[in-house]
Design an enzyme around this catalytic site. Structure first.
Site, PDB file in Angstrom:
ATOM      1  N   CYS B  87       0.846  -1.204   0.000  1.00  0.00           N
ATOM      2  CA  CYS B  87       0.000   0.000   0.000  1.00  0.00           C
ATOM      3  C   CYS B  87       0.882   1.255   0.000  1.00  0.00           C
ATOM      4  O   CYS B  87       1.520   1.557  -0.992  1.00  0.00           O
ATOM      5  CB  CYS B  87      -0.958  -0.040   1.179  1.00  0.00           C
ATOM      6  N   HIS B 196      -3.509  -5.730   1.126  1.00  0.00           N
ATOM      7  CA  HIS B 196      -2.727  -5.967   2.353  1.00  0.00           C
ATOM      8  C   HIS B 196      -2.614  -7.436   2.747  1.00  0.00           C
ATOM      9  O   HIS B 196      -3.426  -7.928   3.525  1.00  0.00           O
ATOM     10  CB  HIS B 196      -3.381  -5.208   3.509  1.00  0.00           C
ATOM     11  N   GLU B 198      -0.621  -8.610   4.880  1.00  0.00           N
ATOM     12  CA  GLU B 198      -0.336  -8.711   6.328  1.00  0.00           C
ATOM     13  C   GLU B 198      -1.602  -8.662   7.171  1.00  0.00           C
ATOM     14  O   GLU B 198      -1.562  -8.961   8.366  1.00  0.00           O
ATOM     15  CB  GLU B 198       0.661  -7.621   6.746  1.00  0.00           C
TER      16      GLU B 198
END
Lengths: 81, 230
Positions: B87, B196, B198
């Protein structure tokens, strides 16, 4: 005291969704006939002392590396009289 | 030896803790790096996390590229250090010219936050080697300026060299050219991705665990390259 103005604008081929939204708003406030708006940025640098060629070269360099992203933006540098 | 993966925190970074947690869940040791650090503390890889570095002033990622730690990172990445930008981290990588193109305002102007389906298209990068080509994954996406743009020649090169690592499926959430969600450099060590991974590493907190393989891929790649022992 000198003033140098750096104008930054998206390259013509890059979509400008903010400009497009402004076109819509202009129609709503009664300004007809506007077919396109491109939104840019202006940096007004107030500089202590004279702007000689070396200083201007430095400003061009900074305009190309920090103030604009040359992948998507063009810029112009003008010394304001 | 456990691989040491640095996560750089800039003023305004938001997802550094999540990135560090993903590193640990994958089996690595996370190392906190600060934007003002003068060196990379001998880490084996670096994650540039999501968020709004320096308030996203000027352009997303534009000021972060001049952070003291970034000079070292650019040199190390050019020397082969694995770097993942997620991002805002992807934006920092394009601003730093480690990856081509740029991320621009979403074409519909709205900030978007949704679970996004992607198709993995490259499993030769250091961050995607544990995926299968064509594998569909679902991970969170949240951005205001996630539209990937590059000139036609660059887009053709990226596709011709197999450097698009993931593409948006079903909808194009931000107007990205050719539905590109993530890319790699030619060497395969630097990867940028707008959604994302993560945030999708544990059942409790993510829609899936589909993102974890970015981090396990890295550990596998490091072992295979002899950087760390298994």
């Amino acid at each position: 005291m000198a003033i140098v103005v750096v104008d930054v604008a998206l390259k013509p081929e890059i979509l400008d969704p903010q400009g497009r939204a402004i076109v819509g708003a202009l129609g709503r406030v009664g300004l007809s006939g506007v077919v396109d708006v491109r939104q840019g940025k202006q940096f007004v640098l107030n500089i202590d002392g004279d702007v000689d060629k070396a200083k201007l070269d430095q400003i061009h360099e900074i305009a190309a590396t920090l103030l604009s992203n040359p992948v998507i933006e063009d810029f112009t540098v003008q010394v304001r009289p | 030896m456990t691989p040491r993966v640095g996560v750089i925190t800039f003023p305004g970074s938001l997802d550094d803790k999540d990135a560090a947690r993903a590193v640990r869940l994958a089996g690595g040791e996370s190392v906190s790096l600060w934007h003002a650090d003068a060196d990379l503390h001998s880490v084996d890889a670096v994650v540039l996390p999501g968020g709004f570095s320096y308030g996203d002033y000027l352009r997303c990622g534009a000021i972060a590229k001049f952070a003291p730690v970034m000079g070292k990172l650019v040199d190390a990445a050019n020397g082969g250090l694995p770097v993942l930008g997620i991002c805002n981290g992807f934006q920092v990588l394009t601003e730093s010219h480690l990856l081509p193109g740029a991320l621009t305002r979403n074409d519909h102007l709205h900030f978007i936050c949704r679970d996004q389906k992607l198709r993995i298209e490259n499993n030769s990068s250091m961050w995607t080697s544990n995926y299968e080509i064509g594998q569909e994954i679902l991970i969170p996406l949240k951005n205001g300026e996630g539209g990937y743009v590059a000139d036609e020649k660059t887009l053709d090169e990226l596709e011709g060299e197999g450097r698009v690592i993931a593409r948006y499926l079903e909808i194009n959430p931000n107007g990205s050219r050719r539905e590109i969600a993530g890319i790699t450099n030619a060497r395969g060590n630097v990867v940028g991705i707008m959604p994302h991974p993560e945030h999708a590493v544990e059942k409790l907190t993510g829609p899936t665990t589909d993102g974890l393989r970015f981090f396990t891929s890295l550990l596998t790649s490091l072992v295979n390259n002899g950087k760390v022992s298994a």
